[in-house]
Motif scaffolding. Sequence first.
Motif, mmCIF file in Angstrom:
data_model
loop_
_atom_site.group_PDB
_atom_site.id
_atom_site.type_symbol
_atom_site.label_atom_id
_atom_site.label_comp_id
_atom_site.label_asym_id
_atom_site.label_seq_id
_atom_site.Cartn_x
_atom_site.Cartn_y
_atom_site.Cartn_z
ATOM 1 N N SER A 277 0.848 -1.192 0.000
ATOM 2 C CA SER A 277 0.000 0.000 0.000
ATOM 3 C C SER A 277 0.882 1.240 0.000
ATOM 4 C CB SER A 277 -0.941 0.010 1.200
ATOM 5 O OG SER A 277 -0.209 0.077 2.417
ATOM 6 N N GLY A 278 0.294 2.342 -0.431
ATOM 7 C CA GLY A 278 1.056 3.586 -0.474
ATOM 8 C C GLY A 278 0.135 4.785 -0.537
ATOM 9 N N ASP A 279 0.716 5.957 -0.398
ATOM 10 C CA ASP A 279 -0.071 7.178 -0.498
ATOM 11 C C ASP A 279 0.786 8.326 -1.002
ATOM 12 O OD1 ASP A 279 1.132 8.609 1.902
ATOM 13 O OD2 ASP A 279 0.259 6.870 2.906
ATOM 14 N N LEU A 280 0.110 9.343 -1.494
ATOM 15 C CA LEU A 280 0.741 10.572 -1.985
ATOM 16 C C LEU A 280 0.173 11.720 -1.178
ATOM 17 C CD1 LEU A 280 2.462 12.071 -4.176
ATOM 18 C CD2 LEU A 280 0.366 12.189 -5.535
ATOM 19 N N ARG A 281 1.048 12.528 -0.602
ATOM 20 C CA ARG A 281 0.615 13.635 0.251
ATOM 21 C C ARG A 281 1.353 14.919 -0.103
ATOM 22 N NH1 ARG A 281 -1.334 11.469 5.643
ATOM 23 N NH2 ARG A 281 -1.464 9.201 5.375
ATOM 24 N N ASP A 282 0.752 16.053 0.275
ATOM 25 C CA ASP A 282 1.466 17.316 0.162
ATOM 26 C C ASP A 282 2.207 17.578 1.467
ATOM 27 O OD1 ASP A 282 -0.422 18.279 2.004
ATOM 28 O OD2 ASP A 282 -1.592 19.334 0.477
ATOM 29 N N THR A 283 2.889 18.698 1.556
ATOM 30 C CA THR A 283 3.699 18.973 2.745
ATOM 31 C C THR A 283 2.862 19.316 3.968
ATOM 32 O OG1 THR A 283 3.974 21.263 1.961
ATOM 33 C CG2 THR A 283 5.727 19.677 1.435
ATOM 34 N N ASP A 284 1.546 19.518 3.775
ATOM 35 C CA ASP A 284 0.644 19.714 4.912
ATOM 36 C C ASP A 284 0.065 18.384 5.383
ATOM 37 O OD1 ASP A 284 0.946 22.494 4.954
ATOM 38 O OD2 ASP A 284 -0.591 22.751 3.399
ATOM 39 N N ASP A 285 0.558 17.287 4.798
ATOM 40 C CA ASP A 285 0.135 15.925 5.135
ATOM 41 C C ASP A 285 -1.278 15.610 4.658
ATOM 42 O OD1 ASP A 285 1.186 13.534 6.175
ATOM 43 O OD2 ASP A 285 -0.013 13.715 7.984
ATOM 44 N N THR A 286 -1.756 16.363 3.681
ATOM 45 C CA THR A 286 -3.055 16.084 3.076
ATOM 46 C C THR A 286 -2.911 14.932 2.089
ATOM 47 O OG1 THR A 286 -3.728 18.401 3.265
ATOM 48 C CG2 THR A 286 -4.942 17.030 1.691
#
Length: 211
Positions: free
Chosen positions: A185-194
């Motif tokens: 599993s994985g995820d993509l986030r911005d620097t605000d952890d969104t």
Amino acid sequence: MTEDAEQLDPEYQHHGGFPRYEAAEPGAGFVRFVTAMRRLQDLAVSADPDEATWDSAAERAEELVKLLDPFQAPEGVAPAGRVPSMPGLGSLLMPPWKMTKFGPDGVEMRGEFSRFYVGGNMAVHGGVLPLLFDWVCGMVVVAAGRPISRTAFLHVDYRKVTPINTELVARGRVDTVEGRKAFVSGDLRDTDDTVLAECNALMVRLLPGQP
């Protein structure tokens, strides 16, 4: 390749004749070339010059093809995709991201998408994210010491629009292992952890002779 992979699979080196991928050190000229080509990709989808300029650009591109065409090399010999110190491992196929974590507990990549990756309304094309996640999942398998594997499925959930020219973080990890199967599993986030997107994948270890 790790010792763990060899222990799990004594036939590791014989899956469909996979070449042995070893790190390449092609020199400063290759770094300059790939950097210029990445910028050229951005300009190819954003520039709007007059016809004469397009003609001139086409001539220069054709000359570059003539220059490099005699030097085509087999997979695993050409440096593209084998330069860990470069964004995207020096491959123009991959987004220009860098590995910031690589270990048995998972991997992390950081980077941003440029104009080349726009799908519409200045947002990243939806088809680019599966490419990024497939790369992440492949690196997760390697970092976990698993043998050569192929993607059996890759499911992506789009949570928010992914912006261009914005620093982003992609992470991935092995959740469970069942014999030849590794569920990742994985995820993509911005620097605000969104969370911008998430993925779930099945990576299956190849049998001897499978390409």
